[in-house]
Design an enzyme around this catalytic site. Structure first.
Site, short mmCIF file in Angstrom:
data_model
loop_
_atom_site.label_atom_id
_atom_site.label_comp_id
_atom_site.label_asym_id
_atom_site.label_seq_id
_atom_site.Cartn_x
_atom_site.Cartn_y
_atom_site.Cartn_z
N VAL A 231 9.78 1.10 -4.66
CA VAL A 231 10.02 2.10 -3.61
C VAL A 231 10.89 1.52 -2.50
CG1 VAL A 231 8.94 3.58 -1.88
CG2 VAL A 231 7.91 3.36 -4.16
N LEU B 105 1.60 -10.37 3.62
CA LEU B 105 0.45 -9.47 3.59
C LEU B 105 -0.87 -10.19 3.31
CD1 LEU B 105 2.81 -7.37 3.49
CD2 LEU B 105 1.25 -5.91 2.18
N ALA C 230 2.59 -3.90 -1.50
CA ALA C 230 1.20 -3.82 -1.97
C ALA C 230 0.95 -4.86 -3.06
CB ALA C 230 0.90 -2.43 -2.52
N THR D 188 -0.01 -4.97 -6.62
CA THR D 188 0.05 -3.99 -7.70
C THR D 188 -0.39 -4.54 -9.05
OG1 THR D 188 2.39 -4.52 -8.06
CG2 THR D 188 1.90 -2.69 -6.56
N THR E 286 -2.76 5.43 -4.17
CA THR E 286 -2.78 5.54 -5.62
C THR E 286 -3.84 6.51 -6.14
OG1 THR E 286 -3.20 4.24 -7.64
CG2 THR E 286 -4.34 3.56 -5.67
N ASP E 287 -3.59 7.03 -7.33
CA ASP E 287 -4.58 7.85 -8.03
C ASP E 287 -5.81 7.04 -8.43
OD1 ASP E 287 -4.10 7.16 -11.30
OD2 ASP E 287 -2.43 6.72 -9.95
N TYR F 199 -8.66 -3.01 -8.03
CA TYR F 199 -7.43 -2.53 -7.41
C TYR F 199 -7.68 -1.22 -6.66
CZ TYR F 199 -2.92 -0.14 -7.14
OH TYR F 199 -1.83 0.57 -6.70
N LYS G 273 -7.31 -0.47 -2.58
CA LYS G 273 -6.47 0.57 -2.00
C LYS G 273 -7.31 1.56 -1.17
CE LYS G 273 -2.59 1.14 -2.64
NZ LYS G 273 -1.40 0.66 -1.88
#
Length: 284
Positions: free
Chosen positions: A12, A36, A59, A61, A100-101, A124, A128
């Site tokens: 992104v 981070l 992030a 990931t 995230t989903d 994960y 999030k």
């Protein structure tokens, strides 16, 4: 409009850099600029600069790796976004964050609405969700944008993996009982830029969903990739149980994106059209 973006090499972040309108300037922070793993450095990066909005496009990931390193994943996905949001609250600037989903349990076959109860299946997802919770508590005017199955011509993603393996093998076994939608990183970047401009002009944020359309399965997405790339690789449907991974994956990653379209005027992107563009970019 002046943006501060956490992330530089991710899918992104790269698309944001490529798609900035002429009247937008952005500073992209790499790990050396703001690590981070050290939340205080993220807050300091915001405090030390002038901007109209902050976007967190960075992030942890590595979904499976998070199972054995949950503390580190939570620092990156939870504690650092929390520090960023508090710093944004202090400066009075909007904070936009990608989630995230995987914060959902994946049960059923109905698309998850933004206000559906969360119940992540893996480390994960928990990391999030920790970030989401802290951002909401920070006092910052914020947008949490949950998305799924991010793809682009760069980085590590399912599309690029399928292209590599499809060029090497006559057939591949791909999971066919996980449902969701590929979401082009370029479309996420455009959505964030539109939402950022709206928020700098006073629009409310909140928690929203943004994913590609139509919904599909990993196996059917793989077939579309092979067809688009002209690869004669056959895709064999398999159940999730035949492809065990350290982290459990949700069977249902469908997202109800209607509130984002309603509030920001941004429809779901057709991943099939974006797939053709990504494949063309990789060819050239």
């Amino acid at each position: 409009m002046r943006l501060l973006v956490f992330g530089q090499t991710g899918q992104v972040a790269r698309e944001l850099a490529r798609r900035l309108p002429p009247d937008v300037t952005a500073t992209f922070l790499s790990r050396s600029d703001a690590d981070l793993m050290q939340p205080a450095t993220c807050a300091a990066a915001i405090t030390a600069r002038d901007m109209d909005a902050v976007i967190n496009a960075a992030a942890w990931t590595a979904v499976d790796k998070a199972e054995s390193e949950e503390t580190a994943a939570t620092t990156v996905n939870g504690d650092s976004p929390a520090a960023m949001a508090r710093a944004c609250a202090a400066k009075g600037v909007p904070f936009l964050h990608i989630s995230t989903d995987y914060v959902f349990d994946g049960r059923g076959d109905t698309p998850f609405a933004p206000d559906h109860p969360t119940a992540p299946l893996n480390a994960y997802g928990r990391s999030k969700l920790a970030g989401e919770t802290a951002i909401r508590a920070s006092g910052a005017r914020h947008l949490i944008l949950r998305t799924s199955w991010v793809v682009s011509a760069h980085g590590t993603n399912f599309l690029r993996t399928m292209l590599r393996l499809g060029a090497e093998r006559p057939s591949l076994n791909v999971v066919a009982d996980q449902h969701g939608a590929p979401t082009p990183a370029a479309a996420i970047a455009d959505a964030l830029l539109t939402a950022t401009r709206a928020m700098t002009q006073g629009a409310a944020g909140g928690t929203h969903h943004f994913a590609g359309t139509p919904d599909t399965t990993w196996a059917d997405f793989a077939r579309a990739i092979m067809a688009g790339a002209g690869l004669p690789c056959d895709i064999n449907d398999i159940p999730t149980s035949a492809y065990p991974t350290p982290a459990a994956r949700p069977a249902n990653s469908r997202l109800d994106c209607s509130t984002f379209t309603r509030d920001f005027g941004i429809p779901r992107p057709d991943w099939r059209a974006h797939l053709a563009g990504i494949l063309q970019e990789l060819r050239t």
